[in-house]
Design a protein around this motif. Structure first.
Motif, PDB file in Angstrom:
ATOM      1  N   LEU A   1       0.846  -1.197   0.000  1.00 55.89           N
ATOM      2  CA  LEU A   1       0.000   0.000   0.000  1.00 55.89           C
ATOM      3  C   LEU A   1       0.881   1.246   0.000  1.00 55.89           C
ATOM      4  N   SER A   2       0.488   2.267  -0.748  1.00 59.51           N
ATOM      5  CA  SER A   2       1.291   3.480  -0.879  1.00 59.51           C
ATOM      6  C   SER A   2       0.436   4.708  -0.623  1.00 59.51           C
ATOM      7  N   THR A   3       0.931   5.609   0.225  1.00 62.34           N
ATOM      8  CA  THR A   3       0.193   6.851   0.475  1.00 62.34           C
ATOM      9  C   THR A   3       0.182   7.738  -0.766  1.00 62.34           C
ATOM     10  N   ALA A   4       1.276   7.735  -1.531  1.00 63.16           N
ATOM     11  CA  ALA A   4       1.297   8.521  -2.764  1.00 63.16           C
ATOM     12  C   ALA A   4       0.231   8.026  -3.730  1.00 63.16           C
ATOM     13  N   ALA A   5       0.142   6.706  -3.880  1.00 64.95           N
ATOM     14  CA  ALA A   5      -0.880   6.137  -4.757  1.00 64.95           C
ATOM     15  C   ALA A   5      -2.282   6.432  -4.222  1.00 64.95           C
ATOM     16  N   LEU A   6      -2.418   6.502  -2.890  1.00 65.08           N
ATOM     17  CA  LEU A   6      -3.721   6.810  -2.290  1.00 65.08           C
ATOM     18  C   LEU A   6      -4.189   8.204  -2.701  1.00 65.08           C
ATOM     19  N   PHE A   7      -3.308   9.197  -2.657  1.00 67.95           N
ATOM     20  CA  PHE A   7      -3.680  10.560  -3.051  1.00 67.95           C
ATOM     21  C   PHE A   7      -3.956  10.635  -4.550  1.00 67.95           C
ATOM     22  N   LEU A   8      -3.168   9.921  -5.326  1.00 63.96           N
ATOM     23  CA  LEU A   8      -3.388   9.915  -6.767  1.00 63.96           C
ATOM     24  C   LEU A   8      -4.744   9.292  -7.104  1.00 63.96           C
ATOM     25  N   LEU A   9      -5.055   8.166  -6.471  1.00 63.18           N
ATOM     26  CA  LEU A   9      -6.334   7.493  -6.712  1.00 63.18           C
ATOM     27  C   LEU A   9      -7.507   8.335  -6.216  1.00 63.18           C
ATOM     28  N   ALA A  10      -7.330   8.979  -5.058  1.00 63.00           N
ATOM     29  CA  ALA A  10      -8.393   9.840  -4.532  1.00 63.00           C
ATOM     30  C   ALA A  10      -8.674  10.996  -5.488  1.00 63.00           C
ATOM     31  N   GLY A  11      -7.623  11.599  -6.024  1.00 62.25           N
ATOM     32  CA  GLY A  11      -7.818  12.672  -6.992  1.00 62.25           C
ATOM     33  C   GLY A  11      -8.548  12.175  -8.230  1.00 62.25           C
ATOM     34  N   PHE A  12      -8.180  10.973  -8.689  1.00 61.16           N
ATOM     35  CA  PHE A  12      -8.841  10.384  -9.858  1.00 61.16           C
ATOM     36  C   PHE A  12     -10.339  10.200  -9.609  1.00 61.16           C
ATOM     37  N   LEU A  13     -10.692   9.688  -8.415  1.00 59.98           N
ATOM     38  CA  LEU A  13     -12.099   9.424  -8.102  1.00 59.98           C
ATOM     39  C   LEU A  13     -12.896  10.709  -7.886  1.00 59.98           C
ATOM     40  N   LEU A  14     -12.223  11.754  -7.393  1.00 62.81           N
ATOM     41  CA  LEU A  14     -12.918  13.003  -7.084  1.00 62.81           C
ATOM     42  C   LEU A  14     -12.917  13.992  -8.240  1.00 62.81           C
TER      43      LEU A  14
END
Length: 435
Positions: A25-38
């Motif tokens: 799990l990656s926090t960087a990927a989490l922010f990237l994915l969150a931006g994609f979904l939002l």
């Protein structure tokens, strides 16, 4: 709404950060994915476009902070103490990565040479944040961690002049003013060196001194002053930031130590916010606009360009094959590439949109691939997890067999002997003891 979304995602990242440190799990990927979904084209929670002012402003401020703190990690004494391997990666690996990526962009993605070289310069820098488990793991050899840390700290700044020059070339001969470009770079460099030197000199006089509470803010004050002067004089912000960080690290070790942890936290916050915004610019429609040759280029830029460049750079370097493989794989496309891609989009060059699409796709694939494999590769260097030494075990078994005792077998003295029931006086003593 952007602030609310960032706060929620940041809290989620903090809550899962311990798990992310141990797993893929990656926090960087989490922010990237969150931006994609939002994003605008997904759920529409965040109404952001590439030309929205806050996108460029946040990216600019975040890259300034990142380059300033990166420069503080690599003062001249640090570079002189262990320059051999990082020097190979920067002196040979960086330009070779740029050239190999440009060749792929030209022959695979079909870009003209100016745009191909530009995308090579944008994707050449690396970022250790997306491979934190490798860089921060004590089980990984120190020289490999130092190599990746110094390389990623310096190559953002080294790639910057190439990006600026190639962006001007791609814009066309009418917009190419090398004299103005040289002045911008020179002014930025001068501000980045002179402002920290003056601030450090003032603090060391008998009239001024920073208290313990305000010492971390000294670095903030220097950074803000460099930023403000560079913008006011039209000097290059990013070169000024990187030069200022190196100057503080070289001439102000006390200021560097006081600012280090605080500055890295500030830079990390800005970086994560920019990743959230960057993710919001990506959508399914955005990815559909990229041709299959663009997808092939993005994959090859990750799995071919850097491995070839570093394989050539580390010939006869003394690095083991396992260390070379780790260094070749962990070339994640860093945050600087995100900002350089946004600069291309804002420049208005004819192929700007195509270049940004290819850069964005490569960065997304890199973040997902590298930040999810750092823990796995780091564990490969953990000697305690290696296969047991069966040769040594077999040797002990043979030696025990010659002595008549196998491992796990008890000798006569170790075996439990039947205990005779006490009789006579012994029985009386035993009863007395029991009482």
């Amino acid at each position: 709404m952007l602030l609310l979304c960032f706060a929620v995602v940041l809290l989620a990242a903090v809550l899962v950060s311990a798990l992310a440190h141990r797993t893929i799990l990656s926090t960087a990927a989490l922010f990237l994915l969150a931006g994609f979904l939002l994003g605008e084209d997904t759920t529409g929670v965040l109404h952001l476009e590439a030309d929205t002012p806050i996108v460029a402003q946040l990216a600019e401020l975040a890259l300034f902070a990142v380059l300033f703190t990166d420069g503080m990690r690599v003062g001249w004494p640090d570079l002189r103490s262990a320059w051999r391997l990082p020097g190979r990666a920067l002196g040979w690996g960086l330009p070779l990565t740029l050239l190999v990526t440009a060749v792929l962009a030209h022959y695979v993605a079909g870009l003209d040479w100016p745009e191909a070289l530009l995308i090579g310069a944008i994707l050449a820098p690396t970022d250790p944040v997306f491979a934190a488990a490798l860089v921060g793991n004590d089980k990984v050899p120190a020289r490999l961690r130092h190599l990746l840390n110094v390389e990623s700290g310096v190559n953002d700044g080294l790639a910057l002049p190439f990006v600026v020059v190639l962006l001007a070339v791609a814009a066309g001969s009418d917009d190419l003013h090398l004299g103005e470009l040289a002045t911008e770079l020179a002014v930025g460099l001068a501000i980045g060196v002179l402002v920290p030197l003056a601030a450090i000199a003032l603090e060391r006089t008998r009239w001024f001194a920073a208290s313990a509470a305000y010492a971390p803010l000294n670095g903030v004050a220097i950074g803000l002053l460099v930023l403000a002067l560079a913008k006011a004089t039209h000097g290059n912000l990013f070169l000024a930031a990187f030069a200022a960080g190196i100057t503080v690290a070289t001439f102000g070790p006390r200021e560097r130590a006081a600012f280090e942890h605080f500055g890295e936290n500030v830079a990390e916050l800005l970086k994560l916010a920019a990743l959230l915004v960057f993710g919001a610019l990506i959508s399914v429609e955005f990815l559909d606009d990229i041709s299959w040759t663009g997808w092939v280029f993005a994959v090859l830029a990750i799995v071919v360009a850097r491995p070839i460049a570093l394989w050539i750079s580390f010939l006869r370097s003394g690095l083991s094959m396992r260390e070379q493989a780790a260094a070749m794989w962990f070339g994640p496309k860093g945050f600087a590439s995100v900002v350089y891609g946004l600069l291309v989009l804002e420049s208005g060059i004819a192929a700007g949109d195509e270049v940004f699409h290819l850069v964005a796709l490569t960065i997304v694939l890199s973040i997902l691939a590298h930040s999810s494999t750092d823990v796995v590769v780091a564990r490969a260097f953990d000697e305690s997890r290696e296969v047991p030494n069966w040769h040594g075990t077999l040797h002990r078994i043979r030696r025990a067999a010659r002595s008549g005792t196998l491992p796990g077998q008890r000798t006569g003295r170790d075996r439990a002997e039947p205990v005779a029931a006490p009789t006579g006086d012994d029985a009386d003593d035993g009863q007395a003891s029991a009482k």
